[in-house]
Design a protein around this motif. Structure first.
Motif, PDB file in Angstrom:
ATOM      1  N   ALA B 232       0.875  -1.043  -0.250  1.00 53.30           N
ATOM      2  CA  ALA B 232      -0.094   0.016   0.140  1.00 53.30           C
ATOM      3  C   ALA B 232       0.695   1.213   0.116  1.00 53.30           C
ATOM      4  CB  ALA B 232      -0.377   0.194   1.733  1.00 53.30           C
ATOM      5  N   ASN B 233       0.224   2.473  -0.594  1.00 51.61           N
ATOM      6  CA  ASN B 233       1.072   3.459  -0.645  1.00 51.61           C
ATOM      7  C   ASN B 233       1.126   4.749  -0.517  1.00 51.61           C
ATOM      8  OD1 ASN B 233       0.233   3.466  -3.545  1.00 51.61           O
ATOM      9  ND2 ASN B 233       1.318   4.846  -3.858  1.00 51.61           N
ATOM     10  N   GLU B 260      -0.807  -1.463  -4.930  1.00 46.01           N
ATOM     11  CA  GLU B 260       0.283  -1.805  -5.925  1.00 46.01           C
ATOM     12  C   GLU B 260      -1.186  -3.029  -6.642  1.00 46.01           C
ATOM     13  OE1 GLU B 260       4.176  -2.604  -7.288  1.00 46.01           O
ATOM     14  OE2 GLU B 260       3.746  -4.258  -6.470  1.00 46.01           O
ATOM     15  N   GLY B 290       3.771  -4.701 -11.011  1.00 46.24           N
ATOM     16  CA  GLY B 290       2.881  -3.830 -10.727  1.00 46.24           C
ATOM     17  C   GLY B 290       2.328  -2.041 -10.779  1.00 46.24           C
ATOM     18  N   LEU B 291       1.228  -1.654 -10.608  1.00 44.44           N
ATOM     19  CA  LEU B 291       0.721  -0.410 -11.468  1.00 44.44           C
ATOM     20  C   LEU B 291       0.342  -0.113  -9.609  1.00 44.44           C
ATOM     21  CD1 LEU B 291       0.194   0.968 -13.728  1.00 44.44           C
ATOM     22  CD2 LEU B 291      -2.253   0.577 -13.329  1.00 44.44           C
ATOM     23  N   ILE B 292       0.729   0.835  -9.150  1.00 46.87           N
ATOM     24  CA  ILE B 292       0.208   2.405  -8.465  1.00 46.87           C
ATOM     25  C   ILE B 292      -0.119   3.616  -8.702  1.00 46.87           C
ATOM     26  CG2 ILE B 292       2.228   0.903  -7.175  1.00 46.87           C
ATOM     27  CD1 ILE B 292       3.496   3.439  -7.306  1.00 46.87           C
ATOM     28  N   VAL B 294      -0.462   7.070  -7.998  1.00 48.07           N
ATOM     29  CA  VAL B 294       0.315   7.842  -8.068  1.00 48.07           C
ATOM     30  C   VAL B 294       0.131   9.373  -7.146  1.00 48.07           C
ATOM     31  CG1 VAL B 294       2.272   7.490  -9.034  1.00 48.07           C
ATOM     32  CG2 VAL B 294       1.325   8.823  -9.662  1.00 48.07           C
ATOM     33  N   GLU B 312       0.535   5.283 -12.337  1.00 49.10           N
ATOM     34  CA  GLU B 312       1.720   6.328 -12.909  1.00 49.10           C
ATOM     35  C   GLU B 312       2.279   5.813 -14.529  1.00 49.10           C
ATOM     36  OE1 GLU B 312       5.332   3.658 -11.830  1.00 49.10           O
ATOM     37  OE2 GLU B 312       3.654   2.129 -11.325  1.00 49.10           O
TER      38      GLU B 312
END
Lengths: 87, 1214
Positions: B232-233, B260, B290-292, B294, B312
């Motif tokens: 997690a971001n 992600e 992975g795709l995050i 942003v 992203e």
């Protein structure tokens, strides 16, 4: 142990160590030192916008990704700690 | 050496953006942080254009920005987290148009440290408290409230620390009016740090923790903490709480946890909902990657809300939550549109989306629709078992969408941004220009551009040029009535007549206007309420509204030579050197004053100012005479036509213009009366006319061009301004309260005047030869005009050619497949029988980017650019996964000084640790005058060639840690000599004589020398400090200026004795056997100057920016900063400016509360450099402050301002 002695002998110092994460002491080993250095560096990169841009351009990633990976790296930047000697 | 730093172009990158009603009106504004600057942008919801209202240097690094509004308030405040160790609450004061520090609370040390808060900010949606957090451990909560007088108050901080916890993100949870709550993404490293087996590291969980601020107990408690996805971001606030006037819930409250590949809805003790982040179905997609998310923004509308999440890749997703009161039924996600990857997204209530791009231009979009009823597939958490959370540790199956051109959004405006400038050159290539241009390689990936920056205001031509019957002598525009909004007539004066054009739909000639057409015209004026006035050599025609004409005739034997007019007064000068004065009486009659004034010298120029509203007349007339004087003549009834003051000039005047213009550095409240005197030698004098005594003070001069100066008064943005014409055209205008003087980028005009018409309310008529053109100045305040040209990949470096005008540029993108590699992959896939979606391959890369490939994949090319035509001449794509890193034009003496282009490339390069499968130096020969390149040969080298330079008819190349000199051979370049004792990797090379200055990636600047007799390459001096060099330039034979990765600029000098000694040693044996100092070379350079810019310097040039001016150091930086370092010429200047700087420092102008001295000495104490940007803020200080500082310096305020302007103008012309 000597470290215990030192801490009880100087509670003020103990307080400072607790307060300022990353402060070294006489028994800091190279692993701890390097780990702190790397964590400081990662935090510094995330904290300075031009540096994140710089890395993002070099690596072809987005700034968000660079910040994320840098923060992730702070968990264990220098690999697992060395095994302790039992003696 | 003492340097003066001036910023010519402040950073253009936007790191954070927030939206709010900062001026307290209904209008929403955007505050953006440009890293070291705060700007207030105001979008015009009618036109969809964005304008900058206020820009302020904060002298600190801004790390976070948040907007908040007290409960029940109408005005938003901005909270700034920075590296000052303080939290700042800013209020925008619309009266003074400035940011006011409402609160400044210190909590820790300065600097962007790991455990000092400032990195993250989260506010309570109801504006009751704010949380400020560090990267690790520290979180502070401040309670915000208002006191009895409705002033904002701030409490002492409450701690919510957690030791050994790394914080990924924090956000305020919307809980309505219950106790404020914050959510944090934290990782505890205690266990992982203790476990040598690494098992604890793998088992470390990322915790989603809710902190509650108990307002009753004044205490923060850790309310709830549960593990969430380890990747997690980002957290996004979900609306919650009950509406004030109903029992309905605004939303379910809680947070969206962006991970992600997934987005999870999460709230305390509530079921989770998880949806996958849709991916692009690209044939070249990296499936494992992975795709995050942003960037994210939540928007509340009446009774509904939605989220825009940006991946992203730049794709926006619209996420919605279906809920019943506080219970979430479904989380849904669908593709919305694709915009540039943002550092911040802002949605305005008026239906606009502001995308602050992480690189490149910032975009302002208007919502066309909200993507509610289109055919885009939508994914809901209800499509999956247990809302997608049956097995949280395993991913949901990937879902795909097809990106498409904008559908829901439409572009309304763009804010140009140079960010990032990766390389730059400064030189004059344009044939008609006398000042150098800045060429910058900007941007990243497919959105990269090559930009040409010219000093001056951009002008836009609005209509095709209209030919005139002859070459006019002068041009005027005039209204017909005083209260007309627009001009009606254009009056053109020719040698033997006058032409009147009418402005309507079109511009056409009209007769019967009352103007005399057989005579040339000297002045045209709309006079009184509804009359017109024409001054011609034989008389004055006063044309009344009913077309009756009152005419005043010149006495026999004389003519009118000059005239000046305003709404109530007319002054004419006769050929007999007499002044005749007319004034409009209350009946609208033009009356001649009984006496005429004999001057004794032919009048060359005349000017009176505009009549102030409510006044009968303006009291002063300025007369320029052939005897090189300017006289100020009174028009007051008490002493009409008496000479009050006199100023001697260096040349005969050609034009005079009195204008009242606002300049807050001189007078905060009202416009100052300036007398501008243009001389025949092209110099402009600007003096201030004292309104009481009529004396001329504070004279400033400027060289405008080679032709006699012509001055024209006109209106720009509702303020009076002056157009000055010489061999270049200039505009003197008020922008954000300060007076600016900028050249216009246009062909030289013979005549010009302002034009207000329906189609262009603030236009300009310019006349060149017999062509009439209409222009407009679209961007005031932007002093660098940009023209840009697209590139394919991230530019890395470019070089000029010594004999042709083309530029040679290398571009390279990491994690992108080159064209050949992509084609090969596609054919491989089709060979395997996979269906290829052709549409996906044809997506425009400049809009959608290119698919990300694995690390070590590169796309690269060499480009030939014609900077005059601003176009690409040729592109050579590199194959074999090679990427170009350096290039140089070398004339090899072994080939009779034939020029070759050497390009350093490397195949399959990995950045960390730096490695490549093989490095190459490609040698190209120039064909067809440099428009073609032909590969001569390719030399294999063992590391990445990162720097190259021509050296004494050979090539000097930095290949990894080694500096080598190559000679050209038939099949290869031949290595002649090598020195491989450099610290890390060579990044820059400069040379003079046999000396080579090497910039090392980590070990600062090293001096090396080549000793030809012994064929030795020796290091003889280095720096005692480590530096992460990014750019270097030789200031002279012993001095080098360099920039480093942390935003510093420094100047190092070698002792000239050592320098001579090294040069005198023929073989270098002396250096070879000298004792090393500090484990380095035998000699050390001395630090002469040091300065922290706050932006990474990517280009440094020694150049003179003004024709015949001094040489300065010009630097360009990553975030778009362009600045200069000017050496002081005298000790007095150094003393004066340094003292001024000291006084300015004590004013504590930093908006984030950073100590200026500490900021400019961030890493190394600032040395021998004065911050001109700080000094120039003197102009914005309140009057009493200015006088007290000026008093301390034993100067007047005017003298201080003049000195500051002089430093700027003589060094840069800006």
């Amino acid at each position: 142990m000597s470290s215990e002695l030192r801490y009880t002998a100087n509670t003020q110092l103990e307080h400072l160590h607790a307060r300022y994460t990353g402060t070294g002491h006489a028994d800091t080993n190279i692993y701890e030192w390097a780990t702190h250095q790397h964590r400081d560096m990662c935090a510094s990169i995330v904290g300075h916008p031009p540096l994140t841009s710089y890395l993002a351009i070099a690596d072809g990633e987005s700034i968000g990704r660079i910040k994320f990976e840098m923060t992730e790296r702070m968990l264990q930047p220098c690999g697992p700690p060395p095994a302790k000697d039992d003696d | 050496m003492h340097l003066y730093n001036l910023t010519l172009q402040s950073p253009t990158a936007i790191c954070h953006a927030i939206v709010g009603n900062f001026s307290g009106t209904r209008q929403q504004e955007i505050i953006v942080s440009r890293g070291t600057r705060l700007e207030l942008l105001r979008p015009d919801t009618q036109t969809g254009k964005i304008s900058t209202v206020l820009a302020n240097d904060v002298f600190g690094s801004i790390r976070s920005l948040a907007a908040f509004r007290l409960t029940g308030g109408t005005k938003d405040y901005a909270i700034v987290g920075s590296d000052s160790g303080r939290i700042v609450i800013l209020e925008y004061d619309s009266k003074t148009s400035s940011f006011v520090k409402v609160h400044l609370e210190t909590f820790g040390k300065s600097g962007a440290r790991r455990i000092v808060p400032g990195q993250y900010l989260a506010t309570d949606p109801k504006g009751r408290s704010v949380m400020i957090s560090a990267m690790e451990k520290a979180k502070l909560v401040y309670i915000l409230n208002r006191d009895a007088a409705a002033n904002l108050t701030i409490s002492s901080p409450l701690e919510a620390h957690k030791n050994n916890a790394i914080i990924h993100h924090i956000v305020g949870v919307d809980v309505g009016f219950e106790n404020p709550m914050y959510a944090a993404l934290e990782v505890d490293y205690t266990e992982a740090d203790q476990d040598p087996t690494g098992e604890a590291f793998h088992n470390t969980e990322k915790m989603l923790t809710f902190y509650e601020l108990d307002l009753g107990l004044n205490h923060v408690v850790r309310k709830w903490s549960e593990p969430t996805d380890p990747r997690a971001n980002l957290l996004v606030q979900v609306p919650g709480g009950q509406l004030a006037n109903s029992t309905r819930f605004e939303g379910p409250s809680g947070v969206l946890v962006c991970c992600e590949d997934h987005v999870i809805y999460r709230h305390m003790d509530a079921p989770q909902h998880r949806v996958p982040i849709p991916r692009r179905r690209h044939p070249l997609e990296e499936k494992d990657r992975g795709l995050i998310i942003v960037a994210a923004v939540m928007h509340k509308m009446k009774g509904a809300f939605f989220f825009l999440l940006q991946s992203e890749e730049g794709d926006l997703y619209k996420a919605t939550i279906e809920h019943e009161d506080e219970e979430v039924k479904a989380l849904k996600i669908k593709y919305f549109d694709t915009v540039p990857v943002a550092s911040s997204l802002c949605i305005l209530k008026s239906g606009f989306l502001f995308v602050a791009s992480e690189f490149g231009n910032h975009h302002f979009y208007q919502f066309q629709k909200l993507g509610d009823d289109d055919n885009e597939p939508e994914w809901s958490s209800t499509d999956y078992d247990s809302f997608g959370m049956r097995d949280p540790s395993s991913p949901l199956p990937s879902v795909y969408f097809r990106p498409r051109p904008l559908d829901n959004l439409a572009l309304a405006d763009q804010l140009s941004s140079l960010d990032p400038i990766i390389d730059s050159k400064v030189l004059n290539v344009l044939p008609e220009s006398d000042t150098p241009q800045i060429f910058a390689a900007c941007g990243r990936g497919a959105k990269s551009t090559f930009r040409t920056l010219r000093h001056g205001l951009e002008i836009e031509q609005l209509s095709a040029p209209s030919p005139l019957p002859g070459i006019p002598n002068a041009v005027w525009t005039t209204k017909v009535k005083e209260d007309d909004p627009f001009h009606r007539y254009i009056v053109l004066s020719f040698v033997n007549g006058t032409l009147v054009l009418q402005i309507s739909e079109d511009i056409e000639e009209v007769q019967e206007t009352g103007f005399l057409s057989q005579e040339p015209t000297l002045a045209v004026q709309q006079i009184g309420d509804d009359a017109l006035l024409q001054v011609h050599p034989r008389g004055i025609r006063h044309i009344l509204a009913d077309k009756r004409v009152n005419e005043w005739k010149v006495p026999q034997g004389r003519t009118i030579v000059r005239a000046t007019t305003n709404k109530r007064q007319v002054v004419v000068a006769l050929s007999s050197a007499e002044l005749v004065y007319f004034e409009l009486d209350l009946e609208g009659q033009l009356n001649e004053y009984q006496d005429r004034k004999a001057l004794g010298s032919t009048v060359l120029a005349l000017s009176i100012g505009e009549v102030a509203p409510g006044r009968q007349r303006t009291p002063y007339l300025a007369v320029g005479c052939e005897d090189q004087t300017v006289r100020i003549v009174s028009l007051d009834p008490d002493n009409t036509l008496e000479i009050i003051s006199l100023q001697a000039l260096t040349a005969p005047p050609s034009s005079i213009c009195i204008a009242e213009m606002l300049d807050t550095s001189i007078d905060k409240s009202q416009p100052t009366m300036f007398v501008n005197i243009g001389l025949q030698n092209g110099v402009l004098l600007r003096t201030v006319l004292d309104p009481i005594s009529g004396q001329l003070t504070d004279t400033r001069t400027r060289f405008l061009g080679t032709r006699p100066v012509k001055l024209i008064r006109m209106m720009v943005q509702g303020n009076p301004s002056i157009l000055a014409l010489s061999s270049r055209s200039w505009l003197n205008y008020t922008h954000q309260g300060l007076l600016h003087f900028s050249p216009l980028i246009s062909e030289p005009w013979n005549h010009a005047c302002g034009l207000a018409a329906e189609q262009c309310p603030e236009g300009l008529i310019g006349i060149t030869g017999n062509l009439l053109k209409i222009f407009e100045v679209p961007r005031l305040g932007t002093k660098l005009m940009q023209t840009s040209m697209p590139l394919s990949y991230t530019p890395r470096k470019f070089v000029t050619h010594p004999s042709n005008h083309y530029f040679y540029m290398i571009e390279a993108d990491h994690r992108v497949m080159g064209e050949d590699a992509a084609k090969a992959k596609i054919s491989e896939l089709t060979g395997k029988g996979k269906a290829i979606d052709q549409d996906m391959l044809e997506l425009a890369p400049e809009e959608f980017g290119r698919p990300k490939a694995a690390a070590g994949t590169w796309a690269s090319c060499i480009r030939i650019i014609d900077p005059i035509e601003n176009k690409t001449v040729k592109v050579i794509e590199l194959d074999n996964n090679e990427a170009a890193f350096s290039l140089a034009v070398v004339s090899f003496s072994a080939r009779g000084s034939e020029q070759f282009l050497c390009v350093g490339t490397a195949a399959s390069t990995l950045l960390a640790p730096r490695s490549c499968s093989s490095g190459y130096i490609r040698t190209y020969s120039f064909k067809e005058n440099g428009t073609e390149l032909e590969l001569v040969h390719k030399t294999e080298v063992d590391d990445v060639p990162t720097a190259m330079i021509a050296f004494q008819g050979r090539l000097a190349a930095g290949v990894g840690k080694a500096l080598r000199i190559y000679e050209i051979g038939k099949k290869k370049l031949l290595r002649k000599v090598e020195n491989n004792t450099f610290g890390s990797a060579i990044v820059t090379l400069n040379t003079q004589g046999s000396r080579i200055i090497v910039g090392d990636m980590q070990e600062s600047v090293v001096y090396a020398v080549y000793k030809a007799p012994e064929n030795r390459l020796l290091i003889f001096a280095d720096d005692s400090q480590p530096r992460w060099t990014t750019a270097t330039v030789m200031v002279d034979y012993v001095t080098v200026a360099a920039g480093d990765k942390f935003g510093n600029i420094f100047v190092n000098r070698l002792d000239s004795k050592v320098s001579d000694q090294v040069d005198e040693d023929p073989t270098g044996a002396g250096i070879l056997h000298e004792k090393s100092i500090l484990m380095g070379s035998p000699h050390k350079t001395k630090l002469l100057a040091h300065y922290h810019v706050g932006d990474i310097v990517t280009g440094l040039h020694k150049i003179s920016l003004v024709a015949g001016g001094r040489e300065v150091l010009l630097y360009t930086c990553l975030h778009g900063t362009i600045g200069i370092l000017v050496p002081f010429v005298s000790k007095e200047d150094v003393d004066f400016i340094s003292t001024l700087e000291q006084h300015m420092r004590t004013e504590r102008l930093s908006l984030v509360g950073r100590d200026h001295l500490a900021w400019r000495g961030y890493y190394v104490p600032v040395k021998a450099t004065v911050d001109g940007d700080l000094c120039e803020m003197f102009a914005r200080l309140p009057g009493p402050k200015q006088s007290s500082i000026a008093g301390e310096l034993d100067r007047t305020v005017g003298e201080v301002l003049k000195k500051l302007e002089q430093l700027r103008v003589t060094a840069s012309g800006f």
